[in-house]
Design an enzyme around this catalytic site. Structure first.
Site, PDB file in Angstrom:
ATOM      1  N   ASP A   1       1.746  -1.726  -8.461  1.00 23.72           N
ATOM      2  CA  ASP A   1       0.587  -1.058  -9.022  1.00 23.72           C
ATOM      3  C   ASP A   1      -0.491  -1.006  -7.923  1.00 23.72           C
ATOM      4  O   ASP A   1      -0.488  -1.841  -7.016  1.00 23.72           O
ATOM      5  CB  ASP A   1       0.108  -1.846 -10.240  1.00 23.72           C
ATOM      6  CG  ASP A   1      -1.219  -1.348 -10.748  1.00 23.72           C
ATOM      7  OD1 ASP A   1      -1.321  -0.144 -11.032  1.00 23.72           O
ATOM      8  OD2 ASP A   1      -2.155  -2.168 -10.841  1.00 23.72           O
ATOM      9  N   ARG A   2      -1.390  -0.022  -7.992  1.00 19.31           N
ATOM     10  CA  ARG A   2      -2.387   0.094  -6.923  1.00 19.31           C
ATOM     11  C   ARG A   2      -3.682  -0.670  -7.256  1.00 19.31           C
ATOM     12  O   ARG A   2      -3.986  -1.677  -6.621  1.00 19.31           O
ATOM     13  CB  ARG A   2      -2.712   1.590  -6.680  1.00 19.31           C
ATOM     14  CG  ARG A   2      -3.500   1.833  -5.403  1.00 19.31           C
ATOM     15  CD  ARG A   2      -4.027   3.271  -5.323  1.00 19.31           C
ATOM     16  NE  ARG A   2      -5.273   3.439  -6.068  1.00 19.31           N
ATOM     17  CZ  ARG A   2      -5.971   4.571  -6.132  1.00 19.31           C
ATOM     18  NH1 ARG A   2      -5.529   5.673  -5.525  1.00 19.31           N
ATOM     19  NH2 ARG A   2      -7.096   4.627  -6.810  1.00 19.31           N
ATOM     20  N   ASP A   3      -4.381  -0.200  -8.303  1.00 16.67           N
ATOM     21  CA  ASP A   3      -5.725  -0.729  -8.577  1.00 16.67           C
ATOM     22  C   ASP A   3      -5.650  -2.059  -9.320  1.00 16.67           C
ATOM     23  O   ASP A   3      -5.075  -2.156 -10.393  1.00 16.67           O
ATOM     24  CB  ASP A   3      -6.522   0.287  -9.396  1.00 16.67           C
ATOM     25  CG  ASP A   3      -6.648   1.626  -8.670  1.00 16.67           C
ATOM     26  OD1 ASP A   3      -6.779   1.603  -7.429  1.00 16.67           O
ATOM     27  OD2 ASP A   3      -6.587   2.667  -9.335  1.00 16.67           O
TER      28      ASP A   3
ATOM     29  N   ASN B   1      -1.127   4.860 -12.312  1.00 15.30           N
ATOM     30  CA  ASN B   1      -1.762   5.822 -13.220  1.00 15.30           C
ATOM     31  C   ASN B   1      -3.075   6.282 -12.582  1.00 15.30           C
ATOM     32  O   ASN B   1      -3.914   5.438 -12.245  1.00 15.30           O
ATOM     33  CB  ASN B   1      -2.098   5.156 -14.561  1.00 15.30           C
ATOM     34  CG  ASN B   1      -0.884   4.915 -15.431  1.00 15.30           C
ATOM     35  OD1 ASN B   1       0.227   5.303 -15.095  1.00 15.30           O
ATOM     36  ND2 ASN B   1      -1.111   4.277 -16.570  1.00 15.30           N
TER      37      ASN B   1
ATOM     38  N   HIS C   1      -1.832  12.297 -15.321  1.00 12.01           N
ATOM     39  CA  HIS C   1      -2.150  12.745 -16.678  1.00 12.01           C
ATOM     40  C   HIS C   1      -3.094  11.790 -17.403  1.00 12.01           C
ATOM     41  O   HIS C   1      -3.285  10.657 -16.999  1.00 12.01           O
ATOM     42  CB  HIS C   1      -0.861  12.881 -17.495  1.00 12.01           C
ATOM     43  CG  HIS C   1       0.196  13.688 -16.812  1.00 12.01           C
ATOM     44  ND1 HIS C   1       1.340  13.140 -16.285  1.00 12.01           N
ATOM     45  CD2 HIS C   1       0.242  15.018 -16.544  1.00 12.01           C
ATOM     46  CE1 HIS C   1       2.070  14.097 -15.726  1.00 12.01           C
ATOM     47  NE2 HIS C   1       1.433  15.241 -15.860  1.00 12.01           N
TER      48      HIS C   1
ATOM     49  N   CYS D   1       2.699  12.817 -21.463  1.00  8.69           N
ATOM     50  CA  CYS D   1       3.697  12.889 -20.386  1.00  8.69           C
ATOM     51  C   CYS D   1       4.683  11.732 -20.520  1.00  8.69           C
ATOM     52  O   CYS D   1       4.532  10.855 -21.363  1.00  8.69           O
ATOM     53  CB  CYS D   1       3.011  12.824 -19.020  1.00  8.69           C
ATOM     54  SG  CYS D   1       2.304  11.197 -18.662  1.00  8.69           S
TER      55      CYS D   1
HETATM   56 ZN   LIG Z   1       2.063  11.264 -16.435  1.00  9.93          ZN
END
Ligand SMILES: [Zn+2]
Length: 577
Positions: free
Chosen positions: A36-38, A79, A115, A121
């Site tokens: 994960d990034r954040d 995300n 999204h 999605c």
């Molecule tokens: Zn999505």
């Protein structure tokens, strides 16, 4: 001589913790780590489009470099609904990613969900689309990936894809997310350390693997069907190095023992120090057991136990039977009872715990094998014709331990909700669960209660699109066929150790309930609240997360492939929604 051997083996086992001294020739657990990034790699700056605000979290650069040096491929799964909301542009996001790479080094894949929740999605975590897509980018499958994240939806996405999930909490991570995670690391460095330790622990030690013994090996797993099934990979590892494998099991594990590949002969005998409802220790019976063990003519014995069992009583009998070399996992001092005294930290999945003992003893899986559950080809009959085409959902409410069973009243409501949602439902259970399965199946399901032995049940599970089950044997049958599991998991034992292994899974139930870690066979809390509080709608939602029977999720239709900065990954993908 023997004391020298004990010391040598103890030193070698210590190498498991250091991750050193491994042969590294067999199949590996992990090909890749997805991050994960954040809040995991960098400080969480909401909707950040500014490269100047990128701040790596402590230990991330050094940890990623260790993973790279170990040959693991790295991907980011993130995300970024700020794109859908117009809070930053794709160009700004790429500038942020370039800054991330400048600070913590390159990644082999970037997968981003652009999204919002309302877009519906298939890539926004907790859905598993990004994990599938990133694994495909890296030339592997989710089952061979670890996902590291800081909130529950990272872990849910990992498990729903069949990957391993690690939670590294931050101050904003919710306590229930921490309670539900299969694996929690205090910080990024600890997560990396444990990934590498687990990776190495299933590889035979160089020194031990060099002494290829062949001969007859007696392996032991004296417990219930589920326990025997999760020991399967370790037994296959022993079988890869031995000429002949004899499995000693208890009466409750016999049917599962017959399903395992690599087992040449099964010996059944109850062990009173293992059975949950033990009989008295009868000296004549113990003498008879010693005689049977001696009759095996084993060159070596490997005693597999779960974390709350001791191998030492059986090790004593094996010594009395004249078995020359005995291996087991024991924190308790074994004196001269064990030649290989192996130790495993808490929290390791049972299949890996057993594989690490096999490795410490010198046995690794064949290069063509995989560290996953598997059943013997030909041992499983096809599902009955009356079930129709494969693709039904199996609902298995019972368990030998009632604390781990789905409450019957809830199971009936789940059955109703599944039928209403258009699923074909097959209810399964043992001979003593017929009354419950009949009541549960009344909603319009097929009732197979009491009509299957373990092998027949395996055949039914093999044809399922998903299995809804508590923490009990059929969950491990599902894992053996790669059939997704909705796991109503009572927290009486750790989910990370006993949850369905390497198969797409959604965990439901209150992981922080008061029964947590009690190991109780009967729920100690009135009303069985850890599972009784599950809403049937959560089960229907879990099936949607698992892609059953909805559109299959896959790399071609999910996520935006962001070109690796300075790399050559084409900007294909993207669902266009
Ligand atoms: Zn999505």
């Amino acid at each position: 001589m023997r004391q020298d051997q004990v010391k040598a083996d103890q030193c070698r086992s210590a190498g498991v913790f250091a991750g050193a001294d491994r042969a590294g020739s067999g199949p590996v657990l992990f090909d890749a780590v997805l991050l994960d990034r954040d809040g995991t790699l960098v400080e969480d700056v909401p909707y950040n489009g500014d490269p100047e605000k990128v701040r790596p979290l402590p230990g991330v650069r050094a940890g990623l470099d260790r993973l790279r040096a170990a040959g693991l491929r790295l991907g980011v799964v993130s995300n970024q609904s700020g794109l859908a909301r117009g809070l930053f542009t794709v160009g700004q996001m790429r500038a942020v990613h370039a800054r991330v790479e400048a600070l913590v080094g390159p990644f082999d894949s970037w997968r981003v969900c652009p999204h919002e929740e309302a877009d519906g999605c298939s890539c926004r975590k907790p859905l598993p689309g990004l994990v599938y897509a990133a694994a495909a980018d890296l030339g592997t499958v989710p089952g061979r990936c670890v996902v590291v994240g800081d909130i529950g939806r990272d872990v849910t996405a990992a498990l729903a894809a069949g990957a391993v999930g690690v939670l590294v909490p931050t101050p904003v991570t919710r306590p229930e997310e921490v309670a539900a995670a299969p694996w929690v690391a205090a910080d990024f460095s600890e997560a990396v350390e444990e990934i590498l330790r687990r990776q190495h622990a299933v590889q035979p030690a160089v020194q031990a693997a060099a002494v290829r013994r062949g001969g007859t090996v007696l392996v032991v797993r004296a417990d219930s069907a589920g326990d025997v099934l999760v020991t399967g990979p370790a037994i296959r590892a022993v079988a890869h190095g031995a000429d002949r494998v004899v499995l000693l099991c208890g009466p409750r594990g016999r049917a599962a023992a017959e399903l395992l590949p690599g087992v040449d002969e099964v010996i059944e005998h109850p062990l009173p120090w293992i059975d949950p409802d033990p009989g008295r220790v009868d000296p004549a019976q113990m003498q008879a057991l010693i005689g049977r063990l001696a009759g095996v003519g084993a060159d070596e014995a490997v005693i597999f136990t779960s974390f709350h069992q001791s191998p030492l009583p059986l090790a004593l009998l094996l010594r009395m039977a004249g078995v020359p070399r005995v291996a087991g996992i024991s924190d308790d001092y074994p004196g001269s009872l064990l030649d290989v005294r192996h130790r495993v930290p808490a929290g390791v999945p049972e299949p890996e715990r057993a594989l690490s003992l096999a490795a410490a003893t010198g046995y690794g899986l064949a290069p063509t094998d995989q560290p996953t559950l598997r059943l013997r080809a030909g041992a499983v009959p096809p599902a009955p014709a009356r079930l129709g085409a494969p693709g039904y959902v199996v609902l298995h409410p019972g368990s030998a331990a009632s604390s781990r069973a789905i409450p019957p009243e809830l199971a009936a409501r789940i059955a109703g909700a599944l039928v209403d949602a258009g699923y074909r439902v097959v209810v399964t259970g043992g001979p003593d669960e017929r009354e419950v399965t009949a009541a549960v199946a009344a909603a319009g399901c097929v009732d197979l209660g009491g009509r299957t032995g373990l092998a027949e049940l395996a055949g039914v599970v093999a044809g399922a699109a998903a299995v809804v089950v508590g923490n009990t044997g059929p969950a491990h049958l599902a894992a053996a066929f790669g059939v997704p599991v909705v796991s109503l998991f009572a927290p009486t034992v750790p989910f990370g150790q006993w949850g369905p292994y390497r198969v797409p899974t959604v965990r439901l139930g209150d992981a922080a309930a008061p029964c947590r870690d009690t190991r109780a066979a009967t729920c100690p809390v009135p009303g069985h609240p850890c599972l009784a509080g599950v809403d049937p709608a959560e089960v229907v939602e879990a099936l949607r997360v698992l892609g059953v029977p909805g559109e299959p999720v896959g790399p071609a239709t999910t996520g935006v492939a962001v070109p690796a900065i300075g790399g050559s990954v084409p900007a294909t993908g993207g669902s266009g929604r």
